[in-house]
Design a protein around this motif. Sequence first.
Motif, mmCIF file in Angstrom:
data_model
loop_
_atom_site.group_PDB
_atom_site.id
_atom_site.type_symbol
_atom_site.label_atom_id
_atom_site.label_comp_id
_atom_site.label_asym_id
_atom_site.label_seq_id
_atom_site.Cartn_x
_atom_site.Cartn_y
_atom_site.Cartn_z
ATOM 1 N N ALA A 85 0.826 -1.054 -0.084
ATOM 2 C CA ALA A 85 -0.066 0.026 -0.100
ATOM 3 C C ALA A 85 0.775 1.149 -0.120
ATOM 4 C CB ALA A 85 -1.053 -0.046 1.062
ATOM 5 N N LEU A 86 0.247 2.475 -0.476
ATOM 6 C CA LEU A 86 1.237 3.563 -0.332
ATOM 7 C C LEU A 86 1.352 4.262 1.065
ATOM 8 C CD1 LEU A 86 -0.858 5.339 -3.398
ATOM 9 C CD2 LEU A 86 0.943 3.854 -3.446
ATOM 10 N N TRP A 87 1.967 3.295 1.710
ATOM 11 C CA TRP A 87 2.220 3.687 3.183
ATOM 12 C C TRP A 87 3.570 3.902 3.783
ATOM 13 C CZ3 TRP A 87 -1.228 -0.128 6.676
ATOM 14 C CH2 TRP A 87 -2.754 0.175 6.502
ATOM 15 N N GLY A 88 3.750 4.508 4.495
ATOM 16 C CA GLY A 88 4.976 4.821 5.176
ATOM 17 C C GLY A 88 4.870 5.278 6.514
ATOM 18 N N SER A 89 6.248 5.353 7.265
ATOM 19 C CA SER A 89 6.263 5.910 8.659
ATOM 20 C C SER A 89 6.119 7.380 8.508
ATOM 21 C CB SER A 89 7.653 5.359 9.507
ATOM 22 O OG SER A 89 7.728 6.152 10.595
ATOM 23 N N ALA A 112 9.506 9.028 8.786
ATOM 24 C CA ALA A 112 10.736 8.655 7.974
ATOM 25 C C ALA A 112 10.814 9.650 6.626
ATOM 26 C CB ALA A 112 10.430 7.327 7.401
ATOM 27 N N GLU A 113 11.840 9.798 6.160
ATOM 28 C CA GLU A 113 12.046 10.455 4.864
ATOM 29 C C GLU A 113 10.674 10.153 3.928
ATOM 30 O OE1 GLU A 113 15.009 11.280 1.128
ATOM 31 O OE2 GLU A 113 15.406 10.135 2.919
ATOM 32 N N ARG A 114 10.054 11.189 3.394
ATOM 33 C CA ARG A 114 8.969 10.837 2.675
ATOM 34 C C ARG A 114 9.313 9.858 1.348
ATOM 35 N NH1 ARG A 114 5.856 12.336 -1.745
ATOM 36 N NH2 ARG A 114 3.852 12.310 -1.758
ATOM 37 N N ALA A 115 8.112 8.985 1.302
ATOM 38 C CA ALA A 115 8.143 8.160 0.022
ATOM 39 C C ALA A 115 9.454 7.208 0.254
ATOM 40 C CB ALA A 115 8.084 8.407 -1.307
ATOM 41 N N THR A 116 9.853 6.892 1.563
ATOM 42 C CA THR A 116 10.979 5.755 1.554
ATOM 43 C C THR A 116 10.549 4.781 2.834
ATOM 44 O OG1 THR A 116 12.010 7.063 3.337
ATOM 45 C CG2 THR A 116 12.870 7.139 0.864
ATOM 46 N N VAL A 117 10.796 3.401 2.839
ATOM 47 C CA VAL A 117 10.604 2.633 3.721
ATOM 48 C C VAL A 117 12.115 1.773 3.962
ATOM 49 C CG1 VAL A 117 8.322 2.590 3.577
ATOM 50 C CG2 VAL A 117 9.773 0.785 2.294
ATOM 51 N N ARG A 118 12.195 0.863 4.961
ATOM 52 C CA ARG A 118 13.036 0.119 5.197
ATOM 53 C C ARG A 118 12.959 -1.302 5.595
ATOM 54 N NH1 ARG A 118 18.755 0.383 5.312
ATOM 55 N NH2 ARG A 118 19.868 -1.171 6.470
#
Length: 681
Positions: free
Chosen positions: A258-262, A265-271
């Motif tokens: 999904a278009l999800w993230g923390s 966090a830096e926008r549009a990035t996940v780890r």
Amino acid sequence: MASLLFSPGARAAWACPLLCALCGTAAAQHQDSAPALPAISVTATKQAQPLDAVPASVSVLDGDTLEAQGATGLQTLEQLTPGLSFQPFGQAGVLSPVMRGISANFFSFSSSTLLLLDGVPTLMAQGFDDALLDVDRVEVLRGPQSTLYGRNAEAGVIGIHTRRPGNEARTTVGVEAGSRDRRALRFSLSRPLVEDALYASIAAESSRQDGFIRNTLTGRTEDDRERRALRLALRWTPSVRTDATLRFASQDYDDGAALWGSPGAERATVRSGTPSFNRSRGRSLSLDVTHTFGNELRLRSITAQNNVDDRVQQDTDFQSADLLHIGRNHRFRTLSQELRLEGRLGGAQWLAGVYLDRDDHDLLNEQKLPLVSSLTPATLDGHSSALFTHWSVPLGGAWSVSAGARVERNAVRFTAGDGAGNAGGAGNAGSAARKAGWTHVSPKFALQYQLAPTHQLYASLSDGFRAGGFNVFVPAARYAAYQPEKVRSLEFGAKGTVAGQRLRYAASVYAMRVNDMQVQQMPVPGTVYVTNAASAHATGAEFELDYLFGQGWQLRAGLALNRTRFDRFRDGIAVYDGHRNPFAPDIDGHVGLRYDAPKGWHVQATLSGTGKVYLDAANRYSRNGHGRLDMSAGYTQGPWELTAYVRNLANRRYDAVGYQNGIVSVYSPPREVGVRLNWRM
């Protein structure tokens, strides 16, 4: 009531016919050879009527308009329809609509707006989408529609009507390429198999696009998208009195996250070290039969099976270790049957019918916490039965009245399965079957006045309701039924055409009272359930304009004002009286301008916008208001049309920061550019 009638929005609505008449007088002095707007027939009352004769707020988007907009999903409708939006969920195939400030939580397995695809109902957010293949028109009915459409039409109805196969052969093929390696193929084909007797059509789509959310752990994008859609129709007309159509539709998703993230966090990035995917699919099969007897008596039957599989895994810690994730493997099955008879009695037009449906839902929910992992199965079954009628009666002179009622019985049965736990945790133990049922009467009354041959005023009073249900994925102590949500609406409107039918207008004002409001409560972190803990009111106004200037120019515009507030809402010790209903914007609108040149080229621009929305009842988290500009230009030569487009030209960001009670940001998609090539015969 007086404050509603003399509010600024109401004064604008009642002044609209006079202003348009003045515009029409002026425009009549400057007539040119421009064609008039086409007459529009709708089935908002389940009987064909001219759009301007329906005493309700209705928007109609024809297939050509949707194609010119590049519409391939229902979310495009919120850029073209005032008073309609969708919750920012971020997963393909799951849309929870917001109509006139009223919405529903997706995990209640119930929606506040009904979706009908050629008469096949979708009653929840899961499966609430469509690829808009081979569409004739989309009708959006605002305000309670439960009299004719039953449960989950408390805020409105979105009706998709596809093109029926017939004697006329038609073929359309389209290819598209765009940003992030977008590739799409769409086609439709319709042919007579036996002239005047048997016809068939097929429409299909295959599309894919790379994501924009970067996984810094793997170096890949997380949110790639891939969809396949198919639509088949077989129509048989053994006589001029009988018409039967068998339809099949499917949608398959093979998406990433999904278009999800923390939010931190830096926008549009996940780890993310945990894979996320969406492998949902939908299937529907229906048989639509109409037979006309003598004396204008007509019988119609729609039998449908609608299946949705919601198969999802989503990382929610967005870190390399698998600390938090959720999973769903739900199977929703709805079988429905509607039988209705319509005719005329003197000058009156009448309709009466019966509706039956049955739900068989198998649910499996997964939740991974740092020390606990659980799988929770459950079954949710139910059935509905209803009798309904609707009458339109001329009163003499310029007056007429429309009235109807529906009596509906809903029953739900919930069984909790045995939970399978690991990592030191356990699911909900034991099996417990619970039942609940409700009977509801939904009346509607509308009074119409024909101000002039092409101008109508109306007033209506209507009730709507959303079905009750059970909290299925909460601790056993909270396995409680919640009651139906009830809406009563008072609406005044004006609509018509002027300037030689080159300008069509519509305006409405409304006030709604919501009782036994179904709201989400979270007494402690990790425990979320739905109760009837609130009441609310909503007031608003809507305006629409379609103006054919002549010489190739056309303007479309819409504006919606809405104020939805809790009258009373207690969530534990928290008091939310006076707070805004989540996901309900106070304002939204659009304006679109198109020019078609005599030599075959065209240009189009659509500016749409919406106000700020809150994501929770505490009004702590929000998505900012935003505007978006979409543009396209193209050239048509014979059967070929080439179009270049840009969506979100200014690359506006409108992330929902703090979704899911503060743990998730739902990212808005970036600017996209591309080209489409269509061939029609």
